[in-house]
Design a protein around this motif. Sequence first.
Motif, PDB file in Angstrom:
ATOM      1  N   ALA A  13     -12.771 -54.133 192.382  1.00 59.47           N
ATOM      2  CA  ALA A  13     -12.974 -53.608 191.026  1.00 59.47           C
ATOM      3  C   ALA A  13     -13.226 -52.108 191.078  1.00 59.47           C
ATOM      4  O   ALA A  13     -14.019 -51.630 191.891  1.00 59.47           O
ATOM      5  N   ASP A  14     -12.515 -51.373 190.247  1.00 60.85           N
ATOM      6  CA  ASP A  14     -12.776 -49.950 190.019  1.00 60.85           C
ATOM      7  C   ASP A  14     -13.718 -49.854 188.835  1.00 60.85           C
ATOM      8  O   ASP A  14     -13.458 -50.474 187.793  1.00 60.85           O
ATOM      9  N   HIS A  15     -14.766 -49.087 188.962  1.00 60.09           N
ATOM     10  CA  HIS A  15     -15.736 -48.939 187.875  1.00 60.09           C
ATOM     11  C   HIS A  15     -15.527 -47.600 187.192  1.00 60.09           C
ATOM     12  O   HIS A  15     -15.476 -46.566 187.848  1.00 60.09           O
ATOM     13  N   TRP A  16     -15.379 -47.632 185.869  1.00 63.91           N
ATOM     14  CA  TRP A  16     -15.071 -46.455 185.073  1.00 63.91           C
ATOM     15  C   TRP A  16     -16.101 -46.317 183.959  1.00 63.91           C
ATOM     16  O   TRP A  16     -16.831 -47.248 183.644  1.00 63.91           O
ATOM     17  N   LYS A  17     -16.079 -45.160 183.340  1.00 61.06           N
ATOM     18  CA  LYS A  17     -16.897 -44.964 182.147  1.00 61.06           C
ATOM     19  C   LYS A  17     -16.189 -43.990 181.223  1.00 61.06           C
ATOM     20  O   LYS A  17     -15.480 -43.092 181.659  1.00 61.06           O
ATOM     21  N   PHE A  18     -16.345 -44.240 179.934  1.00 63.44           N
ATOM     22  CA  PHE A  18     -15.813 -43.366 178.898  1.00 63.44           C
ATOM     23  C   PHE A  18     -16.965 -42.760 178.119  1.00 63.44           C
ATOM     24  O   PHE A  18     -17.932 -43.448 177.800  1.00 63.44           O
ATOM     25  N   ALA A  19     -16.827 -41.493 177.820  1.00 67.84           N
ATOM     26  CA  ALA A  19     -17.811 -40.820 176.972  1.00 67.84           C
ATOM     27  C   ALA A  19     -17.123 -39.635 176.311  1.00 67.84           C
ATOM     28  O   ALA A  19     -16.157 -39.094 176.838  1.00 67.84           O
ATOM     29  N   ARG A  20     -17.618 -39.267 175.168  1.00 66.38           N
ATOM     30  CA  ARG A  20     -17.089 -38.060 174.538  1.00 66.38           C
ATOM     31  C   ARG A  20     -17.504 -36.870 175.386  1.00 66.38           C
ATOM     32  O   ARG A  20     -18.603 -36.838 175.926  1.00 66.38           O
ATOM     33  N   GLU A  26     -23.303 -42.256 174.204  1.00 66.80           N
ATOM     34  CA  GLU A  26     -22.581 -43.502 173.933  1.00 66.80           C
ATOM     35  C   GLU A  26     -21.573 -43.807 175.035  1.00 66.80           C
ATOM     36  O   GLU A  26     -20.459 -44.211 174.771  1.00 66.80           O
ATOM     37  N   THR A  27     -21.988 -43.630 176.275  1.00 61.01           N
ATOM     38  CA  THR A  27     -21.111 -43.887 177.408  1.00 61.01           C
ATOM     39  C   THR A  27     -20.804 -45.379 177.499  1.00 61.01           C
ATOM     40  O   THR A  27     -21.703 -46.202 177.430  1.00 61.01           O
ATOM     41  N   GLN A  28     -19.526 -45.685 177.642  1.00 66.41           N
ATOM     42  CA  GLN A  28     -19.099 -47.074 177.774  1.00 66.41           C
ATOM     43  C   GLN A  28     -18.641 -47.306 179.211  1.00 66.41           C
ATOM     44  O   GLN A  28     -17.777 -46.602 179.713  1.00 66.41           O
ATOM     45  N   HIS A  29     -19.251 -48.273 179.868  1.00 69.72           N
ATOM     46  CA  HIS A  29     -18.891 -48.620 181.242  1.00 69.72           C
ATOM     47  C   HIS A  29     -17.955 -49.825 181.229  1.00 69.72           C
ATOM     48  O   HIS A  29     -18.109 -50.723 180.413  1.00 69.72           O
ATOM     49  N   PHE A  30     -16.990 -49.828 182.127  1.00 72.09           N
ATOM     50  CA  PHE A  30     -16.109 -50.976 182.255  1.00 72.09           C
ATOM     51  C   PHE A  30     -15.527 -50.986 183.664  1.00 72.09           C
ATOM     52  O   PHE A  30     -15.636 -50.008 184.402  1.00 72.09           O
ATOM     53  N   SER A  31     -14.953 -52.094 184.048  1.00 73.31           N
ATOM     54  CA  SER A  31     -14.317 -52.169 185.366  1.00 73.31           C
ATOM     55  C   SER A  31     -12.907 -52.737 185.212  1.00 73.31           C
ATOM     56  O   SER A  31     -12.608 -53.461 184.263  1.00 73.31           O
TER      57      SER A  31
END
Length: 93
Positions: A13-20, A26-31
Amino acid sequence: MVVSRYADQSHFADHWKFARRGDHSETQHFSVTRFPRTLSDYLNPITKAGLQIKEIQEPKSTKEAIQLAPRFHRWKDLSAFLLMVKATKPEIA
């Protein structure tokens, strides 16, 4: 250049995060599950299906792209980050 674990097909699994940009409140983490394969794993089925490979491209980050988006620098030396294959079906006489 050293390629580590090239033939290892263990998924991971690669772990990523999105944020403005600039706002991490409001950082969103996902894999994303990755399933690594070798070039032969991608290319051999094409020829086994009777297609003829006409062209292969492995695009990489250009200096201009890296200047516009410095984060692309870390991918500039990766092998087969993106593989594009042009194949045709031979005409039957």
